[in-house]
Motif scaffolding. Structure first.
Motif, short mmCIF file in Angstrom:
data_model
loop_
_atom_site.label_atom_id
_atom_site.label_comp_id
_atom_site.label_asym_id
_atom_site.label_seq_id
_atom_site.Cartn_x
_atom_site.Cartn_y
_atom_site.Cartn_z
N PHE A 498 -4.61 4.09 14.86
CA PHE A 498 -5.39 4.68 13.74
C PHE A 498 -5.86 6.25 13.70
N MET A 499 -5.93 6.65 12.35
CA MET A 499 -6.00 8.10 12.44
C MET A 499 -7.44 8.63 12.81
N SER A 500 -8.38 7.61 12.89
CA SER A 500 -9.83 7.81 13.57
C SER A 500 -9.55 7.84 15.09
N GLY A 501 -8.49 7.32 15.67
CA GLY A 501 -8.47 7.21 17.01
C GLY A 501 -8.41 5.76 17.51
N GLY A 502 -7.72 5.43 18.62
CA GLY A 502 -7.69 3.99 18.87
C GLY A 502 -6.25 3.30 18.75
N PHE A 503 -5.63 2.94 19.86
CA PHE A 503 -4.41 2.24 19.77
C PHE A 503 -4.29 1.01 19.34
N ILE A 504 -3.35 0.52 18.68
CA ILE A 504 -3.32 -0.85 18.23
C ILE A 504 -2.05 -1.79 18.94
N GLY A 525 -2.71 -8.67 13.48
CA GLY A 525 -3.66 -9.40 12.73
C GLY A 525 -4.71 -8.44 11.76
N LYS A 526 -4.11 -7.11 11.77
CA LYS A 526 -4.87 -6.26 10.89
C LYS A 526 -3.78 -5.66 9.77
N GLN A 527 -4.68 -5.47 8.59
CA GLN A 527 -3.97 -4.98 7.41
C GLN A 527 -3.96 -3.64 7.57
N LEU A 528 -2.83 -2.72 7.71
CA LEU A 528 -2.69 -1.48 7.83
C LEU A 528 -1.69 -0.77 6.79
N GLU A 529 -2.28 0.63 6.60
CA GLU A 529 -1.65 1.35 5.49
C GLU A 529 -1.05 2.51 6.20
N LEU A 530 0.46 2.69 6.29
CA LEU A 530 1.08 3.67 6.92
C LEU A 530 0.62 5.27 6.11
N TYR A 531 0.16 5.97 7.38
CA TYR A 531 -0.32 7.43 6.71
C TYR A 531 0.78 8.18 6.93
N ARG A 532 1.24 8.51 7.95
CA ARG A 532 2.57 9.16 8.65
C ARG A 532 2.92 8.85 9.82
N VAL A 533 4.24 9.24 10.18
CA VAL A 533 4.85 9.14 11.28
C VAL A 533 4.70 10.57 12.17
N GLN A 537 4.59 8.69 17.02
CA GLN A 537 3.41 7.95 16.63
C GLN A 537 3.19 7.36 15.19
N VAL A 538 2.83 6.18 14.97
CA VAL A 538 2.54 5.78 13.69
C VAL A 538 1.16 5.89 13.14
N VAL A 540 -2.01 5.01 11.01
CA VAL A 540 -2.24 4.19 10.01
C VAL A 540 -3.88 4.05 9.85
N LYS A 541 -4.06 3.63 8.67
CA LYS A 541 -5.76 3.48 8.41
C LYS A 541 -5.90 2.08 7.95
N LYS A 542 -6.89 1.38 8.12
CA LYS A 542 -7.22 -0.13 7.58
C LYS A 542 -6.90 0.00 6.15
N ALA A 543 -6.48 -1.18 5.61
CA ALA A 543 -6.05 -1.30 4.07
C ALA A 543 -6.82 -2.51 3.60
N SER A 544 -7.07 -2.14 2.21
CA SER A 544 -7.76 -3.31 1.50
C SER A 544 -6.94 -4.16 0.68
N ARG A 545 -5.75 -3.44 0.37
CA ARG A 545 -4.78 -4.35 -0.34
C ARG A 545 -3.92 -5.23 0.46
N LYS A 546 -3.42 -6.40 -0.04
CA LYS A 546 -2.54 -7.26 0.70
C LYS A 546 -1.32 -6.68 1.32
#
Length: 818
Positions: A498-504, A525-533, A537-538, A540-546
């Motif tokens: 996560f961009m905010s910290g914490g590995f998934i 089990g999480k909906q993730l939006e790719l921010y950048r690589v 490291q990938v 990501v941030k939480k996504a609201s879209r499907k």
């Protein structure tokens, strides 16, 4: 203390736990205290851990009677899975406390902190629990002989999992060294049931070694009852297909979860695990917080939380992969659901054993077929469980890459004298046929970089000292080697954070390379939006879209084992005769439809079907030999047919058969009459039909990594997969063009044919086909048997939604007029 007094101590402790020792446990104690080595064969959940911790402690009490406790390493317990370490440690601590022995128990693995490992080297624990890789790292430590010299026992747990892998070879080499370093060492393996138990003991101890001749095979005579139930749909599809993964039975799965304390739902691959977890939550939103997911790519802290939550009965269900196959004791688990064919009896029984994981308790496992023909597999598995038919594990021979790594490991620590190590290595099963020429090649390779790389200093890793000792003196080479010890080579993985910290967790580079910033994907089990690589490291941030796609991994598909293929064929041939199992009875509408369009083959028949669709001319063959054999067989037959007439095919295959699709019709009778299934020239024809060089080139990448020819990178700065591939390809070309007798190059070709293409099984399949009557059926349209193979090919091209639509149209079209 004599043996009776020691046994009395152990039995009193067992009684304090409300247990009674099993005869197999006492037999193991006796053999161990007699100074013998051995292999213990016992089913999952039968108390095998205490079969060996107990005599290790009793042996110490016998020797230490009246003496002051001396700290230092007494025994090593090897586990192939880090996840099992905590449980094994807890079992040992419970026993130590009960018998009031002043022992310290510690774990040493990739999860152990650097400071803790350094502390251990200064003062080793009495009992050490570690992995094959961490044991190799100990051998790469200066002064390792002094650290290990007082070790009197080594236990290799889950030996059946290591056997037939390069990790098993790594273990053989470590044991060959320890036999010399540790005087009076007792070696024991623990194995669940495998077909070749006697060979498993030979591989563990060395086929003609003193350790083998002074060894026993202890078998636990415990009949763990396994109740296998198939989830059979009320309405069978006439045309079963492969794309739906069994989701039409999700209601049945939800019902089983609700009725059970805790359920483990096993899928064969991680992508299916992700999909089933999400579908269950969509179907039953009340499961939120009550179900979880567990697979090898999810962050370790999350996996440990899930494992503890199962033990503490905080979860109703966990969707998982083989990450929960082995030895972890989850007492609350009542029920197992297997999604799709497990492709092997041993794997199925191992998973079933997770249910009611206690001696004497019945295990309950449900089988959910992802398409109707998989019900034949379910029926075959039931019989296999009844008769305890399980697979052999075929050991590796002449794994030169592992031997190169091992020599570098010894050279990194205190160095080695070649004659001493040659004599030790020769006692192993893997290298029993090694001669002095092979050994000299290995020595030249590590000191000069082999014949064709002599001009490059980077490949001259080992120096020969004045006293004849082979040693690595350069710090950078030593560091690179220690970081790369191991034989598990996968595609480059990237940490998802996560961009905010914490590995998934971690995901393969090839999957991320298909995404662009802003894309939404589902993982863990999480909906993730790719921010950048960034820096492997990938972010990501939480996504609201499907999500537009689910995370997927390469090389996921399993193939039928040889034993499973044989059972499947017998079950299918029996569909035409006698009393049917509930699974075969449920399939009767499909068999009826198959007989109308074609036939259900007998044991004396080999079926070929041909038909035309708008895609072209289809020829379907049904060896029922498993996906890998069919892949090779399809290429072989396509090549042989092309020799008779110029023709191009596209190929498709699954575990039951394979398809040759062309834009022109084959004169099938003519090609059959031209020795199509001959066993002559198989190796030559395979080399011509498959791009064997390309396959060997891919295999060589792994060999090059294990042998240390290419460096995979530092933590957080992993070398990209394409760079690894190009480096190893360059070396492959050099060896092929200038040094064709290079042992690593030859190994790449040998492993391609023996392990990937299963050439031995392929020849056996051709021999069987030659003994059968070939039945060629020219059909009007696709048959129920052919349908899963055709749709498998479509699945490679279409998304699951468009595939479902396409299948529905095809089914409607073929059902017209019925």
């Amino acid at each position: 203390m004599n043996r009776n007094q020691l046994f009395s101590l152990a039995e009193s402790w067992f009684a304090s736990q409300n247990w009674t020792p099993f005869p197999f446990q006492k037999d193991t104690w006796t053999a161990f205290l007699q100074g013998r080595n051995g292999l213990l064969n016992a089913p999952t959940g039968s108390g095998k851990t205490y079969a060996l911790w107990v005599p290790i402690i009793l042996d110490y009490l016998k020797k230490a009677e009246g003496k002051k406790h001396k700290s230092g390493l007494k025994a090593i317990w090897i586990t192939p899975l880090r996840a099992l370490s905590v449980e094994i440690k807890q079992a040992a601590e419970r026993l130590i406390e009960g018998l009031e022995v002043p022992f310290e128990v510690a774990i040493r693995s990739g999860d152990t902190s650097v400071s803790e490992r350094a502390k251990q080297l200064k003062k080793m624990p009495d009992l050490l629990i570690t992995t094959p890789e961490s044991l190799q790292l100990l051998l790469a430590t200066k002064g390792y002989e002094n650290i290990l010299k007082d070790c009197s026992a080594i236990v290799v747990d889950e030996w059946h999992e290591l056997l037939g892998t390069k990790r098993g070879v790594q273990m053989e080499l470590a044991l060959s060294r320890m036999k010399t370093v540790c005087k009076n060492l007792r070696i024991w393996g623990i194995s669940a049931t495998i077909g070749n138990l006697e060979q498993a003991r030979q591989v563990l101890l060395g086929p003609d070694s003193e350790a083998y001749h002074n060894s026993v095979l202890v078998k636990a005579v415990l009949h763990k009852k396994i109740n296998v139930q198939s989830i059979i749909p009320e309405k069978m599809e006439s045309y079963p297909w492969r794309g739906h993964m069994g989701f039409h039975l999700i209601g049945e799965v939800a019902k089983i979860i609700k009725e059970s304390r805790t359920t483990l739902i096993f899928t064969n691959v991680r992508s299916a695990c992700e999909l089933w977890y999400q579908r269950l939550l969509d179907y039953e939103p009340d499961f939120a917080g009550e179900i979880a997911m567990h697979h090898g790519s999810i962050d370790r802290d999350v996996r440990i939380w899930v494992e503890n939550a199962i033990r503490d009965e905080k979860l109703k269900a966990v969707v998982c992969t083989s990450s929960l196959d082995l030895g972890v004791d989850f007492a609350p688990v009542e029920t197992i659901i297997q999604i799709g064919g497990p492709k092997g009896v041993a794997r199925f029984m191992q998973r079933a054993g997770r249910s009611n994981h206690k001696p004497g308790k019945e295990s309950l496992i449900y089988f959910l077929a992802t398409h109707a023909i998989e019900l034949v597999e379910a029926s075959a598995l039931k019989k296999a469980v009844e008769k305890s038919v399980v697979e052999d594990r075929i050991p590796y021979l002449n794994s030169w890459d592992v031997l190169v790594q091992y020599c570098n490991t010894l050279a990194v620590s205190d160095g080695f004298f070649p004659d001493d190590i040659f004599n030790e290595v020769k006692t192993t099963f893997c290298y029993q046929a090694m001669d002095r020429d092979h050994w000299q090649w290995i020595l030249n390779f590590i000191t000069k970089g082999s014949q064709s790389l002599q001009a490059y200093d980077e490949y001259k890793k080992v120096e020969i000292e004045a006293d004849g000792r082979y040693k690595i003196n350069k710090k950078s080479i030593a560091t690179h080697h220690r970081m790369q010890i191991g034989t598990i080579v996968g595609d480059a993985v990237m940490q998802v954070k996560f961009m905010s910290g914490g590995f998934i967790g971690s995901i393969e580079e090839w999957f991320i390379s298909k995404l662009k910033p802003g894309d939404v994907f589902q993982f863990a089990g999480k909906q993730l939006e790719l921010y950048r690589v960034k820096n492997m490291q990938v972010l990501v941030k939480k996504a609201s879209r499907k999500p537009t796609r689910f995370a997927s991994w390469m090389g996921g598909r399993l193939a039928l084992s040889a034993q499973m293929s044989e059972l499947l064929r017998q079950e299918l041939y029996g569909a035409n005769h006698g009393k049917k199992s509930p699974e075969l009875a449920a399939m009767e509408p499909i068999f009826k439809r198959q007989r109308k369009e074609s036939i259900v083959p007998e044991s004396t028949e080999f079926l070929i079907e041909t038909f035309k669709t708008r895609e072209g001319y289809h020829a379907i063959f049904y060896p029922f030999e498993g996906r890998f054999v069919h892949e090779a067989l399809a290429s072989l037959l396509a090549y042989r047919i092309s020799l008779l007439e110029p023709i191009t095919f596209s190929l498709a295959y699954n575990d039951y058969g394979f398809e040759l699709l062309s834009d022109k019709e084959i004169d099938m009778q003519s090609v059959i009459d031209n020795d199509l299934f001959s066993t002559s020239y198989v190796h030559h024809d395979l080399q011509k039909s498959l791009n064997a060089t390309e396959m060997a080139r891919r295999k060589f990448r792994d060999i090059a990594v294990i042998a240390g020819l290419v460096f995979t990178g530092y933590p957080g700065k992993i070398v990209k997969a394409k760079h690894l591939q190009s480096s190893s390809q360059l070396l492959f070309e050099v060896f092929r063009d200038y040094e064709p007798d290079n042992l690593l190059l030859q190994q790449a070709y040998r492993e391609t044919f023996e392990h990937q293409l299963e050439e031995g099984r392929l020849i056996q399949a051709l021999e069987r086909i030659q003994s059968q009557a070939i039945v060629w059926k020219a059909c009007e349209k696709p048959t129920p048997f052919s349908f899963p193979i055709i749709t498998d090919r479509l699945r490679e091209k279409l998304s699951s939604e468009s595939l479902a639509e396409r299948i529905a149209k095809m089914t409607a079209s073929y059902m017209k007029g019925i």
